[in-house]
Write a protein that holds these residues in place. Structure first.
Motif, PDB file in Angstrom:
ATOM      1  N   VAL C  31      32.267 -18.131  19.556  1.00  0.00           N
ATOM      2  CA  VAL C  31      31.322 -18.777  20.477  1.00  0.00           C
ATOM      3  C   VAL C  31      30.568 -19.929  19.819  1.00  0.00           C
ATOM      4  CG1 VAL C  31      31.039 -16.703  21.875  1.00  0.00           C
ATOM      5  CG2 VAL C  31      29.440 -17.131  19.987  1.00  0.00           C
ATOM      6  N   ALA C  32      30.611 -20.016  18.501  1.00  0.00           N
ATOM      7  CA  ALA C  32      29.866 -21.072  17.808  1.00  0.00           C
ATOM      8  C   ALA C  32      30.312 -22.442  18.291  1.00  0.00           C
ATOM      9  CB  ALA C  32      30.083 -20.956  16.300  1.00  0.00           C
ATOM     10  N   HIS C  33      29.363 -23.340  18.363  1.00  0.00           N
ATOM     11  CA  HIS C  33      29.661 -24.688  18.842  1.00  0.00           C
ATOM     12  C   HIS C  33      28.550 -25.601  18.363  1.00  0.00           C
ATOM     13  CE1 HIS C  33      30.441 -27.990  21.709  1.00  0.00           C
ATOM     14  NE2 HIS C  33      31.681 -27.537  21.672  1.00  0.00           N
ATOM     15  N   GLU C  34      28.876 -26.850  18.146  1.00  0.00           N
ATOM     16  CA  GLU C  34      27.874 -27.769  17.589  1.00  0.00           C
ATOM     17  C   GLU C  34      26.705 -28.025  18.529  1.00  0.00           C
ATOM     18  OE1 GLU C  34      29.834 -31.231  16.062  1.00  0.00           O
ATOM     19  OE2 GLU C  34      30.529 -30.104  14.317  1.00  0.00           O
ATOM     20  N   THR C  35      26.910 -27.745  19.799  1.00  0.00           N
ATOM     21  CA  THR C  35      25.818 -27.936  20.759  1.00  0.00           C
ATOM     22  C   THR C  35      24.948 -26.687  20.868  1.00  0.00           C
ATOM     23  OG1 THR C  35      27.202 -27.102  22.550  1.00  0.00           O
ATOM     24  CG2 THR C  35      27.200 -29.478  22.184  1.00  0.00           C
ATOM     25  N   ALA C  36      25.402 -25.598  20.269  1.00  0.00           N
ATOM     26  CA  ALA C  36      24.749 -24.302  20.501  1.00  0.00           C
ATOM     27  C   ALA C  36      23.980 -23.871  19.257  1.00  0.00           C
ATOM     28  CB  ALA C  36      25.787 -23.254  20.889  1.00  0.00           C
ATOM     29  N   GLY C  37      22.696 -24.108  19.244  1.00  0.00           N
ATOM     30  CA  GLY C  37      21.898 -23.792  18.072  1.00  0.00           C
ATOM     31  C   GLY C  37      21.508 -22.335  17.960  1.00  0.00           C
ATOM     32  N   ALA C  38      21.678 -21.580  19.024  1.00  0.00           N
ATOM     33  CA  ALA C  38      21.256 -20.173  19.012  1.00  0.00           C
ATOM     34  C   ALA C  38      22.450 -19.266  19.260  1.00  0.00           C
ATOM     35  CB  ALA C  38      20.199 -19.932  20.079  1.00  0.00           C
ATOM     36  N   GLN C  39      22.621 -18.303  18.376  1.00  0.00           N
ATOM     37  CA  GLN C  39      23.687 -17.315  18.556  1.00  0.00           C
ATOM     38  C   GLN C  39      23.071 -15.927  18.498  1.00  0.00           C
ATOM     39  OE1 GLN C  39      26.624 -17.994  15.479  1.00  0.00           O
ATOM     40  NE2 GLN C  39      26.486 -20.196  15.765  1.00  0.00           N
ATOM     41  N   THR C  40      23.497 -15.078  19.406  1.00  0.00           N
ATOM     42  CA  THR C  40      23.048 -13.688  19.357  1.00  0.00           C
ATOM     43  C   THR C  40      24.276 -12.785  19.362  1.00  0.00           C
ATOM     44  OG1 THR C  40      22.908 -13.576  21.762  1.00  0.00           O
ATOM     45  CG2 THR C  40      20.872 -14.113  20.572  1.00  0.00           C
ATOM     46  N   ALA C  41      24.095 -11.589  18.857  1.00  0.00           N
ATOM     47  CA  ALA C  41      25.201 -10.639  18.865  1.00  0.00           C
ATOM     48  C   ALA C  41      24.678  -9.234  19.090  1.00  0.00           C
ATOM     49  CB  ALA C  41      25.973 -10.695  17.545  1.00  0.00           C
ATOM     50  N   PHE C  42      25.499  -8.448  19.737  1.00  0.00           N
ATOM     51  CA  PHE C  42      25.247  -7.005  19.819  1.00  0.00           C
ATOM     52  C   PHE C  42      26.523  -6.300  19.379  1.00  0.00           C
ATOM     53  CE2 PHE C  42      25.658  -2.858  21.758  1.00  0.00           C
ATOM     54  CZ  PHE C  42      24.450  -2.281  21.395  1.00  0.00           C
ATOM     55  N   LEU C  43      26.346  -5.332  18.506  1.00  0.00           N
ATOM     56  CA  LEU C  43      27.470  -4.491  18.094  1.00  0.00           C
ATOM     57  C   LEU C  43      27.085  -3.038  18.312  1.00  0.00           C
ATOM     58  CD1 LEU C  43      28.363  -6.171  14.660  1.00  0.00           C
ATOM     59  CD2 LEU C  43      29.470  -6.558  16.874  1.00  0.00           C
ATOM     60  N   GLY C  44      27.959  -2.298  18.941  1.00  0.00           N
ATOM     61  CA  GLY C  44      27.741  -0.866  19.088  1.00  0.00           C
ATOM     62  C   GLY C  44      28.673  -0.148  18.134  1.00  0.00           C
ATOM     63  N   ALA C  45      28.103   0.734  17.331  1.00  0.00           N
ATOM     64  CA  ALA C  45      28.913   1.450  16.339  1.00  0.00           C
ATOM     65  C   ALA C  45      28.836   2.952  16.604  1.00  0.00           C
ATOM     66  CB  ALA C  45      28.426   1.131  14.929  1.00  0.00           C
ATOM     67  N   VAL C  46      29.850   3.649  16.176  1.00  0.00           N
ATOM     68  CA  VAL C  46      29.870   5.104  16.339  1.00  0.00           C
ATOM     69  C   VAL C  46      28.839   5.715  15.393  1.00  0.00           C
ATOM     70  CG1 VAL C  46      31.258   7.190  16.072  1.00  0.00           C
ATOM     71  CG2 VAL C  46      32.289   5.099  17.001  1.00  0.00           C
ATOM     72  N   ARG C  47      27.917   6.454  15.997  1.00  0.00           N
ATOM     73  CA  ARG C  47      26.879   7.110  15.192  1.00  0.00           C
ATOM     74  C   ARG C  47      27.346   8.458  14.685  1.00  0.00           C
ATOM     75  NH1 ARG C  47      21.682   7.865  18.480  1.00  0.00           N
ATOM     76  NH2 ARG C  47      23.234   8.315  20.071  1.00  0.00           N
ATOM     77  N   ASP C  48      26.689   8.917  13.652  1.00  0.00           N
ATOM     78  CA  ASP C  48      27.069  10.204  13.052  1.00  0.00           C
ATOM     79  C   ASP C  48      26.416  11.397  13.752  1.00  0.00           C
ATOM     80  OD1 ASP C  48      24.443   9.950  12.272  1.00  0.00           O
ATOM     81  OD2 ASP C  48      24.838  10.109  10.122  1.00  0.00           O
ATOM     82  N   HIS C  49      25.688  11.114  14.823  1.00  0.00           N
ATOM     83  CA  HIS C  49      25.033  12.217  15.531  1.00  0.00           C
ATOM     84  C   HIS C  49      24.820  11.795  16.976  1.00  0.00           C
ATOM     85  CE1 HIS C  49      21.772   9.435  14.734  1.00  0.00           C
ATOM     86  NE2 HIS C  49      21.121   9.997  15.734  1.00  0.00           N
ATOM     87  N   ASN C  50      24.663  12.783  17.831  1.00  0.00           N
ATOM     88  CA  ASN C  50      24.327  12.504  19.218  1.00  0.00           C
ATOM     89  C   ASN C  50      23.756  13.763  19.824  1.00  0.00           C
ATOM     90  OD1 ASN C  50      24.030  11.113  21.602  1.00  0.00           O
ATOM     91  ND2 ASN C  50      26.092  11.567  22.313  1.00  0.00           N
ATOM     92  N   ALA C  51      22.638  13.629  20.488  1.00  0.00           N
ATOM     93  CA  ALA C  51      22.013  14.763  21.140  1.00  0.00           C
ATOM     94  C   ALA C  51      21.912  15.960  20.202  1.00  0.00           C
ATOM     95  CB  ALA C  51      22.785  15.141  22.419  1.00  0.00           C
ATOM     96  N   GLY C  52      21.604  15.677  18.953  1.00  0.00           N
ATOM     97  CA  GLY C  52      21.357  16.759  18.011  1.00  0.00           C
ATOM     98  C   GLY C  52      22.597  17.339  17.369  1.00  0.00           C
ATOM     99  N   ARG C  53      23.769  16.817  17.714  1.00  0.00           N
ATOM    100  CA  ARG C  53      24.993  17.356  17.095  1.00  0.00           C
ATOM    101  C   ARG C  53      25.600  16.330  16.158  1.00  0.00           C
ATOM    102  NH1 ARG C  53      28.901  20.584  21.170  1.00  0.00           N
ATOM    103  NH2 ARG C  53      29.762  21.227  19.155  1.00  0.00           N
TER     104      ARG C  53
END
Lengths: 163, 113, 163, 113
Positions: C31-53
């Protein structure tokens, strides 16, 4: 203050000035953790234009010890405001070409809302209170400090348009 | 502002300057004058010189007094009515009382990011 | 539908399912581009726990053609809602280990507000309407589908706690 | 629901199924019965089988009729009162009228991300 040059970011909560290229991937790696399912990032890059003028590069200058301390303080405040947040902030100084990253923020948390909110908080705080200034280079060879106090004023080589 | 010996007032509770560069005076509590170092950045540095600028001030001087002292210098037209200030690398109000050895910075509107 | 396997993301507006590891850096580059000074990202990763397990991994399954189309539609909607947004979305399916990235979003824009808002919009839309399900693996060898409809219910192997 | 020949109604304007896998009938506008393909996912697939499940329905049937037909099957207890539905890979309301060859999916609450 000594600028740490290109050592791996490792602390879970860090903010600092750097003189070398910023890697969004390295910042994300620094905050990644098995407990943190959500990661957010903000990268600010030098744009090829500002306030209607073609920009070829930017000099970033800082009151270095204060800027370094403010970046660390902003990271600490984010971690305090959103408990569990892991955050890495870097702001680069020196001369940057169009497309180069001037500021990078990565945040990790178990949940996405704090990860987004802390990331947004950090860039807003950086723009509000870290003593850093930028001097734009224009295609005609001239340079001018971006005057944030007149941001958005038409005609002036200034910016409300900071990314 | 008096040039006489002045006792430090109790409200003067800002953090002290780092020992580095601080001028030693005969006593800790009574000083007549003090020296501060003035830092200028970006457009202010272009207009007034890059600094650091040594400045001698009466005891009891505030950060605002530094700005007043600078207004006599060439290029001072670049300074706005109330430039933002830092004392010893922390944001400071104009009324902040200074101590000998303090580092006072005049900061143009920040433009990082 | 054919899943495109690990070709470079190149379109300015894209959303798709993938079966191979997601690279946040590659999405940002896309998505990078010379006109685009702002970049944001979201990454979802597998967590080692969920709902206490304790969780050791997750199977991601999808109604593939629909999920692929919804991801593309979400990218297009973001670009329509915030004109000038460049956005790349990838959601991975298959079996992921703890720490692996299940979803990645990168956004670029001239300004930071739309870059943040579009990124947030995309992850919320993905969680609301893309037909993807996850089956968690637990340390005792059992597996269970995460039931988003009972998210946050105590005791159940479910999650309100998706990142 | 009638099993007689039914003329398609004008309000039946959803997108048609892709030609792929569609059963040809003697006429386009008059059909007595139709065949749809039912897809099940995640916990629904575990309970009712992975599908795709061929299902014959009277002309004029809706997506909700697919759910009703499935309730007679073993494992149907896993289905909530109103499972979310897609017709031809697009979200669809229960009242959506079906056409011959449609692909109807029953979707557990999504959990991506």
């Amino acid at each position: 203050m000594t600028l740490v040059s290109r050592v791996a970011v490792s602390a879970a909560v860090s903010g600092r000035l750097v003189r070398t290229p910023i890697s969004g991937a390295a910042l994300l790696d620094a905050v990644a953790h098995e407990t943190a399912g959500a990661q957010t990032a903000f990268l600010g890059a030098v744009r090829d234009h500002n306030a209607g003028r073609a920009v070829t590069g930017i000099d970033y200058a800082a009151y270095e010890p204060m800027a370094d301390a403010e970046l660390a303080a902003i990271a600490a405040e984010a971690a305090e405001r959103w408990p569990g947040v892991r955050i890495a902030i870097e702001h680069r100084i020196g001369t940057l070409a169009v497309g180069e990253i001037s500021v990078g923020i990565a945040v990790a948390h178990a949940h996405r809302a704090p990860a987004f909110d802390a990331c947004r908080f950090a860039i807003e705080a950086i723009k509000a209170r870290v003593p850093i200034w930028k001097r734009e280079h224009y295609v005609d060879g001239t340079r001018a400090w971006v005057d944030a106090s007149t941001a958005g004023a038409a005609g002036a080589p200034t910016t409300g348009a900071t990314p | 502002m008096s040039l006489e010996l002045l006792k430090r007032t109790d409200h003067d509770v800002r953090p002290r300057a780092p020992a580095r560069g601080r001028v030693a005076f005969p006593t800790r509590d009574y000083v007549a004058r003090m020296r501060v170092s003035v830092l200028l950045f970006a457009s202010y540095a272009d207009a007034l010189g890059p600094g650091p600028l040594p400045l001698e001030l009466p005891a009891g001087a505030t950060a605002a007094d530094v700005v007043t002292a600078l207004r006599a210098r060439p290029g001072a037209v670049a300074l706005p009515p109330a430039p933002m200030l830092a004392v010893n690398a922390r944001w400071a109000a104009p009324a902040t009382a200074l101590a000998d050895g303090d580092e006072v910075a005049l900061l143009p509107p920040v433009a990082g990011g």
